[in-house]
Design a protein around this motif. Structure first.
Motif, PDB file in Angstrom:
ATOM      1  N   HIS A  73       0.808  -1.224   0.000  1.00  0.00           N
ATOM      2  CA  HIS A  73       0.000   0.000   0.000  1.00  0.00           C
ATOM      3  C   HIS A  73       0.845   1.280   0.000  1.00  0.00           C
ATOM      4  CE1 HIS A  73      -3.431  -2.588   0.806  1.00  0.00           C
ATOM      5  NE2 HIS A  73      -2.828  -3.055   1.889  1.00  0.00           N
ATOM      6  N   SER A  74       2.149   1.164  -0.256  1.00  0.00           N
ATOM      7  CA  SER A  74       3.006   2.346  -0.190  1.00  0.00           C
ATOM      8  C   SER A  74       2.648   3.396  -1.247  1.00  0.00           C
ATOM      9  CB  SER A  74       4.477   1.952  -0.342  1.00  0.00           C
ATOM     10  OG  SER A  74       4.714   1.345  -1.607  1.00  0.00           O
ATOM     11  N   LYS A  75       1.995   2.983  -2.339  1.00  0.00           N
ATOM     12  CA  LYS A  75       1.624   3.940  -3.383  1.00  0.00           C
ATOM     13  C   LYS A  75       0.496   4.875  -2.936  1.00  0.00           C
ATOM     14  CE  LYS A  75       3.076   1.223  -7.395  1.00  0.00           C
ATOM     15  NZ  LYS A  75       2.649   0.582  -8.682  1.00  0.00           N
ATOM     16  N   THR A  76      -0.207   4.498  -1.870  1.00  0.00           N
ATOM     17  CA  THR A  76      -1.294   5.354  -1.375  1.00  0.00           C
ATOM     18  C   THR A  76      -0.978   5.977  -0.012  1.00  0.00           C
ATOM     19  OG1 THR A  76      -2.405   3.451  -0.360  1.00  0.00           O
ATOM     20  CG2 THR A  76      -3.041   4.038  -2.615  1.00  0.00           C
ATOM     21  N   ILE A  77       0.097   5.535   0.621  1.00  0.00           N
ATOM     22  CA  ILE A  77       0.476   6.070   1.931  1.00  0.00           C
ATOM     23  C   ILE A  77       1.303   7.337   1.733  1.00  0.00           C
ATOM     24  CG2 ILE A  77       1.792   5.661   4.044  1.00  0.00           C
ATOM     25  CD1 ILE A  77       1.205   2.661   3.674  1.00  0.00           C
ATOM     26  N   THR A  78       0.910   8.427   2.423  1.00  0.00           N
ATOM     27  CA  THR A  78       1.624   9.700   2.292  1.00  0.00           C
ATOM     28  C   THR A  78       2.501   9.971   3.512  1.00  0.00           C
ATOM     29  OG1 THR A  78      -0.126  10.984   3.356  1.00  0.00           O
ATOM     30  CG2 THR A  78      -0.307  10.644   0.961  1.00  0.00           C
ATOM     31  N   SER A  86      -1.386   5.777   8.662  1.00  0.00           N
ATOM     32  CA  SER A  86      -0.864   5.124   7.460  1.00  0.00           C
ATOM     33  C   SER A  86      -1.362   3.696   7.291  1.00  0.00           C
ATOM     34  CB  SER A  86       0.665   5.098   7.525  1.00  0.00           C
ATOM     35  OG  SER A  86       1.090   4.292   8.610  1.00  0.00           O
ATOM     36  N   GLY A  87      -1.936   3.124   8.342  1.00  0.00           N
ATOM     37  CA  GLY A  87      -2.312   1.714   8.305  1.00  0.00           C
ATOM     38  C   GLY A  87      -1.161   0.792   8.633  1.00  0.00           C
ATOM     39  N   ILE A  88       0.003   1.371   8.976  1.00  0.00           N
ATOM     40  CA  ILE A  88       1.173   0.556   9.333  1.00  0.00           C
ATOM     41  C   ILE A  88       1.144   0.266  10.827  1.00  0.00           C
ATOM     42  CG2 ILE A  88       3.690   0.619   9.584  1.00  0.00           C
ATOM     43  CD1 ILE A  88       3.783   2.105   6.905  1.00  0.00           C
ATOM     44  N   THR A  89       1.247  -0.989  11.177  1.00  0.00           N
ATOM     45  CA  THR A  89       1.217  -1.409  12.575  1.00  0.00           C
ATOM     46  C   THR A  89       2.406  -2.327  12.845  1.00  0.00           C
ATOM     47  OG1 THR A  89      -0.153  -3.355  12.112  1.00  0.00           O
ATOM     48  CG2 THR A  89      -1.300  -1.291  12.607  1.00  0.00           C
ATOM     49  N   GLY A  90       2.596  -2.641  14.114  1.00  0.00           N
ATOM     50  CA  GLY A  90       3.670  -3.557  14.479  1.00  0.00           C
ATOM     51  C   GLY A  90       4.527  -2.998  15.592  1.00  0.00           C
ATOM     52  N   THR A  91       5.228  -3.885  16.292  1.00  0.00           N
ATOM     53  CA  THR A  91       6.134  -3.515  17.375  1.00  0.00           C
ATOM     54  C   THR A  91       7.493  -4.130  17.109  1.00  0.00           C
ATOM     55  OG1 THR A  91       4.315  -3.444  18.970  1.00  0.00           O
ATOM     56  CG2 THR A  91       6.548  -3.619  19.859  1.00  0.00           C
ATOM     57  N   ILE A  92       8.519  -3.296  17.132  1.00  0.00           N
ATOM     58  CA  ILE A  92       9.883  -3.774  16.863  1.00  0.00           C
ATOM     59  C   ILE A  92      10.457  -4.418  18.114  1.00  0.00           C
ATOM     60  CG2 ILE A  92      12.218  -3.068  16.240  1.00  0.00           C
ATOM     61  CD1 ILE A  92      10.975  -0.794  14.618  1.00  0.00           C
ATOM     62  N   LYS A  93      10.892  -5.654  17.983  1.00  0.00           N
ATOM     63  CA  LYS A  93      11.504  -6.356  19.106  1.00  0.00           C
ATOM     64  C   LYS A  93      13.001  -6.068  19.159  1.00  0.00           C
ATOM     65  CE  LYS A  93       8.131 -10.124  19.041  1.00  0.00           C
ATOM     66  NZ  LYS A  93       7.912 -11.591  18.933  1.00  0.00           N
ATOM     67  N   ALA A  94      13.556  -6.180  20.343  1.00  0.00           N
ATOM     68  CA  ALA A  94      14.978  -5.901  20.529  1.00  0.00           C
ATOM     69  C   ALA A  94      15.817  -6.944  19.811  1.00  0.00           C
ATOM     70  CB  ALA A  94      15.315  -5.876  22.008  1.00  0.00           C
ATOM     71  N   PRO A  95      16.749  -6.528  18.952  1.00  0.00           N
ATOM     72  CA  PRO A  95      17.647  -7.481  18.292  1.00  0.00           C
ATOM     73  C   PRO A  95      18.746  -7.931  19.251  1.00  0.00           C
ATOM     74  CG  PRO A  95      18.189  -5.241  17.643  1.00  0.00           C
ATOM     75  CD  PRO A  95      16.969  -5.138  18.524  1.00  0.00           C
ATOM     76  N   SER A 129       1.252  -3.721   6.949  1.00  0.00           N
ATOM     77  CA  SER A 129       0.574  -2.609   6.294  1.00  0.00           C
ATOM     78  C   SER A 129      -0.840  -3.039   5.946  1.00  0.00           C
ATOM     79  CB  SER A 129       1.332  -2.184   5.027  1.00  0.00           C
ATOM     80  OG  SER A 129       0.734  -1.054   4.436  1.00  0.00           O
ATOM     81  N   THR A 130      -1.827  -2.409   6.607  1.00  0.00           N
ATOM     82  CA  THR A 130      -3.216  -2.870   6.518  1.00  0.00           C
ATOM     83  C   THR A 130      -4.035  -2.178   5.430  1.00  0.00           C
ATOM     84  OG1 THR A 130      -4.037  -1.222   8.084  1.00  0.00           O
ATOM     85  CG2 THR A 130      -3.162  -3.280   9.007  1.00  0.00           C
ATOM     86  N   GLY A 131      -3.570  -1.020   4.985  1.00  0.00           N
ATOM     87  CA  GLY A 131      -4.342  -0.257   4.013  1.00  0.00           C
ATOM     88  C   GLY A 131      -5.441   0.581   4.644  1.00  0.00           C
ATOM     89  N   LYS A 132      -5.590   0.502   5.967  1.00  0.00           N
ATOM     90  CA  LYS A 132      -6.595   1.294   6.675  1.00  0.00           C
ATOM     91  C   LYS A 132      -6.011   2.658   7.055  1.00  0.00           C
ATOM     92  CE  LYS A 132      -8.748  -2.855   8.596  1.00  0.00           C
ATOM     93  NZ  LYS A 132      -9.118  -3.599   9.834  1.00  0.00           N
ATOM     94  N   THR A 133      -6.884   3.649   7.190  1.00  0.00           N
ATOM     95  CA  THR A 133      -6.396   5.000   7.462  1.00  0.00           C
ATOM     96  C   THR A 133      -6.898   5.570   8.790  1.00  0.00           C
ATOM     97  OG1 THR A 133      -8.231   5.943   6.195  1.00  0.00           O
ATOM     98  CG2 THR A 133      -6.171   5.552   5.017  1.00  0.00           C
TER      99      THR A 133
END
Length: 465
Positions: free
Chosen positions: A231-236, A245-254, A273-277
């Motif tokens: 969905h990057s073509k529609t995310i500003t 942006s519809g982007i979700t997630g949690t970064i874990k410690a490397p 990336s969910t495409g939801k706004t």
């Protein structure tokens, strides 16, 4: 038409033969004005009691604590007006007993003597209570009010509170930054705290600078930089700034510290990336913005943050963590949990690898005092013009540019690290007249108060005391 207007009218038709009479009339008018000028003034009409006091009240403000003398079975009465005072508008009726507010801190807005007793008009957290005998008040400093509030809620950490941007801010501390080594919490630069999501505002400011330089626009698509994201073509860029942006997630410690490019790659692998706004908070939005800053400027995010913000504002106790461990003389604060009323349980620290995975959204170590410099810089034109700041905080009505903007007259943000006792927060009024910056290294607070709720309490102190 009032008497003063009549006098001015008479004066206007005087001819030169009546100069002496004119002078007398002007003097009389001035006398009338002088009587009016002795009436009390208030700083905020919303906090003025319905039946205000007298024409001889003083309006010197100070902070105080309500105390009940041992000689009294209960507290002093609080009245709607000064009892027995001359020239008082309205009847003095009892509103409450001061024992209801025993040991609470209030702001004295005016004092008035009636007979042998002096009464004070007291305000509690913005609410005017009324007039009470000053013998039931103990004058205290603003710092004492802030310190007592930390202790009341068992807030372990370092807090900066400013109730007037033209004055030196007040810093209060409580508890240990590292109990094992008996290192106290402080904001003098000898202890550093992980900034967490409060860093988002720094990243937002750098993005706004790129908008101003026309190197980027709010409508620029994410696909220009990271086309591999769904969905990057529609995310500003604007949607990244507002968490829509519809982007979700949690970064874990490397396991190991990451370079900036590795951190961006790691974030992309982690995200969904969910495409939801609709609004959905995720630090990954700001990690991607940090990567975009690097791509647009041709420099690392670290270099840009250092030159455009940290160096410019003299933030000498702020350090950026990436694959190279910063050379620190200060200690890193340790986080704790309060369990069943016992402090300093489950000690833990945020690792350098965990910090390195969050460029733009949590890879900074700093102090409340240094972060206060940044807050001021956002609105005193050292970083952004007033117009640019307005733009940065207006891309959404909930969250914009690293700040929550859904409370009228104030901008704020909160940050945590998963499964730790760290919490960072700030509340700043528009114009920075009142600011609270809270860096805590233990949770929860007394009565399970959250760090965000505590920051609001300190913002109340900054606003009303």
């Amino acid at each position: 038409m009032n008497r003063i207007t009549k006098l001015m009218g008479m004066t206007s038709i005087m001819n030169t033969k009546n100069k002496l009479k004119t002078t007398l009339l002007i003097a009389a008018g001035a006398l009338l004005l002088g009587v009016t000028a002795t009436q009390p003034t208030t700083t905020n009409a919303a906090t003025t009691p319905t039946t205000t006091s007298t024409k001889t009240a003083t309006t010197k403000h100070y902070d105080a604590q309500i105390t009940t003398p041992k000689s009294l079975a209960s507290g002093y009465q609080i009245y709607s007006n000064v009892p027995g005072a001359k020239n008082t508008t309205g009847t003095a009726t009892t509103t409450t007993d001061s024992s209801k507010y025993n040991n609470q801190y209030v702001r004295v807005m005016a004092t008035q003597k009636s007979g042998s007793t002096t009464y004070a008009l007291v305000r509690y957290n913005g609410k005017t209570l009324g007039w009470m005998n000053v013998n039931g008040l103990t004058q205290v400093s603003f710092k004492a009010v802030a310190q007592a509030t930390m202790q009341k809620y068992n807030a372990i950490g370092s807090v900066l509170v400013s109730h007037n941007k033209s004055l030196t801010p007040t810093v209060v501390n409580n508890g240990y930054a590292n109990m094992l080594h008996s290192s106290n919490n402080t904001s003098d630069g000898t202890v550093l705290y992980p900034l967490a999501s409060l860093q988002n505002t720094m990243t937002g400011a750098l993005i706004q600078k790129l908008f101003n330089a026309k190197q980027l626009t709010p409508t620029t698509k994410l696909s220009k930089f990271y086309p591999q994201i769904a969905h990057s073509k529609t995310i500003t860029i604007q949607q990244l700034l507002t968490m829509t942006s519809g982007i979700t997630g949690t970064i874990k410690a490397p396991d190991d510290q990451l370079t900036e490019p590795q951190a961006y790659t790691n974030a992309i692998k982690t995200l969904n990336s969910t495409g939801k706004t609709n609004f959905k908070y995720s630090d990954i939005n700001y990690v991607l913005l940090a990567g975009i800053i690097a791509k647009v400027t041709g420099k690392t995010y670290t270099q840009t943050l250092q030159s455009k913000i940290l160096n410019k504002l003299g933030m000498k106790n702020t350090f950026i963590v990436n694959d190279t461990q910063p050379d620190l003389t200060a200690i890193k604060a340790v986080s704790y949990n309060s369990t069943n009323g016992t402090d300093y349980q489950n000690s833990q620290s945020v690792s350098y690898p965990a910090l390195s995975a969050l460029p733009g959204a949590g890879n900074v170590l700093t102090t409340p005092t240094d972060y206060y410099k940044f807050i001021l810089g956002m609105q005193n034109s050292k970083l952004l013009s007033a117009k640019s700041y307005q733009s940065l905080t207006s891309y959404s009505t909930k969250y914009s540019g690293g700040m929550y903007v859904n409370q009228k007259g104030v901008k704020f943000n909160n940050g945590t690290y998963t499964d730790t006792g760290f919490n960072t927060s700030y509340y700043a009024s528009d114009g920075n007249q009142h600011v609270a910056v809270t860096f805590l290294n233990q949770s929860p607070l007394k009565n399970n108060m959250t760090g965000a709720q505590f920051a609001q309490k300190m913002n109340t102190i900054a606003t009303y005391y």
